[in-house]
Every structure is written in C-alpha cells, then in structure tokens.
Design a protein around this motif. Sequence first.
Motif, short mmCIF file in Angstrom:
data_model
loop_
_atom_site.label_atom_id
_atom_site.label_comp_id
_atom_site.label_asym_id
_atom_site.label_seq_id
_atom_site.Cartn_x
_atom_site.Cartn_y
_atom_site.Cartn_z
N UNK A 96 -31.30 -24.26 -57.92
CA UNK A 96 -30.27 -24.34 -58.96
C UNK A 96 -28.94 -23.78 -58.46
N UNK A 97 -28.99 -22.66 -57.73
CA UNK A 97 -27.77 -22.00 -57.27
C UNK A 97 -27.14 -22.66 -56.05
N UNK A 98 -27.98 -23.16 -55.15
CA UNK A 98 -27.47 -23.66 -53.86
C UNK A 98 -27.60 -25.17 -53.69
N UNK A 99 -28.16 -25.83 -54.65
CA UNK A 99 -28.35 -27.27 -54.51
C UNK A 99 -29.66 -27.59 -53.81
N UNK A 100 -29.82 -28.85 -53.50
CA UNK A 100 -31.08 -29.30 -52.89
C UNK A 100 -31.28 -28.69 -51.51
N UNK A 101 -32.54 -28.55 -51.17
CA UNK A 101 -32.90 -28.05 -49.84
C UNK A 101 -32.64 -29.13 -48.80
N UNK A 102 -32.01 -28.73 -47.70
CA UNK A 102 -31.78 -29.69 -46.62
C UNK A 102 -33.01 -29.81 -45.73
N UNK A 103 -33.75 -28.73 -45.60
CA UNK A 103 -35.01 -28.74 -44.87
C UNK A 103 -35.91 -27.64 -45.41
N UNK A 104 -37.16 -27.71 -45.06
CA UNK A 104 -38.15 -26.78 -45.58
C UNK A 104 -37.91 -25.36 -45.05
N UNK A 105 -37.35 -25.25 -43.86
CA UNK A 105 -37.11 -23.93 -43.28
C UNK A 105 -36.09 -23.12 -44.08
N UNK A 106 -35.36 -23.77 -44.96
CA UNK A 106 -34.41 -23.06 -45.80
C UNK A 106 -35.10 -22.07 -46.73
N UNK A 107 -36.38 -22.19 -46.87
CA UNK A 107 -37.15 -21.23 -47.67
C UNK A 107 -37.06 -19.82 -47.09
N UNK A 108 -36.72 -19.72 -45.83
CA UNK A 108 -36.61 -18.40 -45.22
C UNK A 108 -35.47 -17.59 -45.83
N UNK B 292 -47.14 -22.29 -45.28
CA UNK B 292 -46.94 -23.29 -46.33
C UNK B 292 -46.20 -24.54 -45.83
N UNK B 293 -45.59 -24.46 -44.69
CA UNK B 293 -44.78 -25.55 -44.15
C UNK B 293 -45.47 -26.92 -44.16
N UNK B 294 -46.74 -27.03 -43.77
CA UNK B 294 -47.36 -28.37 -43.77
C UNK B 294 -47.47 -29.01 -45.15
N UNK B 295 -47.30 -28.23 -46.19
CA UNK B 295 -47.51 -28.74 -47.55
C UNK B 295 -46.22 -29.05 -48.29
N UNK B 296 -45.07 -28.87 -47.64
CA UNK B 296 -43.79 -29.08 -48.31
C UNK B 296 -42.97 -30.16 -47.63
N UNK B 297 -42.13 -30.79 -48.42
CA UNK B 297 -41.20 -31.78 -47.88
C UNK B 297 -39.89 -31.70 -48.67
N UNK B 298 -38.86 -32.35 -48.16
CA UNK B 298 -37.57 -32.43 -48.86
C UNK B 298 -37.09 -33.89 -48.88
N UNK B 299 -38.02 -34.80 -48.78
CA UNK B 299 -37.69 -36.24 -48.70
C UNK B 299 -37.01 -36.71 -49.98
N UNK B 300 -36.17 -37.70 -49.84
CA UNK B 300 -35.39 -38.25 -50.95
C UNK B 300 -36.14 -39.34 -51.71
N UNK B 301 -37.24 -39.84 -51.21
CA UNK B 301 -37.91 -40.97 -51.87
C UNK B 301 -38.60 -40.58 -53.09
N UNK C 166 -48.12 -33.40 -49.88
CA UNK C 166 -46.91 -32.58 -49.81
C UNK C 166 -46.24 -32.47 -51.17
N UNK C 167 -45.59 -31.33 -51.35
CA UNK C 167 -44.80 -31.09 -52.55
C UNK C 167 -43.33 -31.20 -52.16
N UNK C 168 -42.58 -32.01 -52.89
CA UNK C 168 -41.16 -32.19 -52.60
C UNK C 168 -40.39 -31.02 -53.22
N UNK C 169 -39.80 -30.19 -52.37
CA UNK C 169 -39.07 -29.01 -52.84
C UNK C 169 -37.88 -29.37 -53.73
#
Length: 164
Positions: A131-143, A155-164, A101-104
């Motif tokens: 940059x404009x809206x801050x960190x993604x809260x979830x991957x669906x925000x890509x919509x 692309x959903x299976x390949x993305x994450x927004x985890x903090x680790x 996974x790629x961390x957005x």
Amino acid sequence: LQAYIRLPEEIGNHRRPDPPIFSKPANYSITTFDLNVADTSQLKSIKGIGPVLAARIVKFRDGLGGFVDTRQIYEVYGLDSATAGKLGKAAFIADDFTPRKINLNKAGEKELSSHPYIGKNMAKAILSYRFQHGQFSDVEALQHLNHLTLDVERILPYLSVEEN
C-alpha cells in the motif's frame, strides 16, 4: 527374549520346534513415490505414519503449495525425526515440479496468511508495504520488511510478482 529363556529340548516324546527366523523376503524393496502427489495410503505405507499423520502431511503439503525439498517434511507437526527420515528415504520430488505460487501484488490478507511460512502478522506487513510503496518489482523486495522474521529464502519458491 529367546536368548534368555531356557526350555528343555524335549517335552515327553515331543521335540521343541526350531524358532522361526524372521527376515525380509528376497524380493523386498521400498517403493519410492513422489511426495507431492502421494495420497494418504502411500504415506501410511511408511512405518510410524498412521491415518492422522498422513492427513496432516497432506494438509501441510497443500498449505505450502507443494514440497520443494524433502527436508520440509521435518516441519510437519507431530512427525518425529526418525519417521521423517524414513519418509525422506522413500519419497522424492519430481525434477519438473513447480509449487503453487502466491502473487504478492494481487493476494489479499487471507490468501497470504493461509501459507504456513507467512502467517497473519507478516501478511499484514506485506499488504502495508504494498500500500505504501506500490507493487513489488520482485520477490526479493520482501527483504525490506526486515522488522519481521521472514525467511525470504525459505518462502521464495512460493511467491511471484507476475502481472498475469
């Protein structure tokens, strides 16, 4: 062609031998393999896949982070649908497989654009949005990036927004 060729049964004192009958051996079976751990030699065991296509399949798989669906093999450049169908029958994806996974929220442009489903323009748009809206809260925000043709479901299976 044998049905269209007529030869005499005997030539001089020699009888023509019966034609060989080609069939699969009784113990013939297709060996299935995990598509995400297969090496090029396993891929080359499929008729129609040579060293170049096998390397291209492995490169595409590694770029994706692993296949999550066997239908993704149809996306490999140069792999015709008949050969992809044979590969799809011989290969499987382990039930417990998790793609890389790629961390957005942490990935840079180079990491994002290297993924086959994202590309350079989408990577720039993702970084601009972040940059404009801050960190993604979830991957669906890509919509919210609807001005780009990003298939979020693909692309959903390949993305994450985890903090680790």
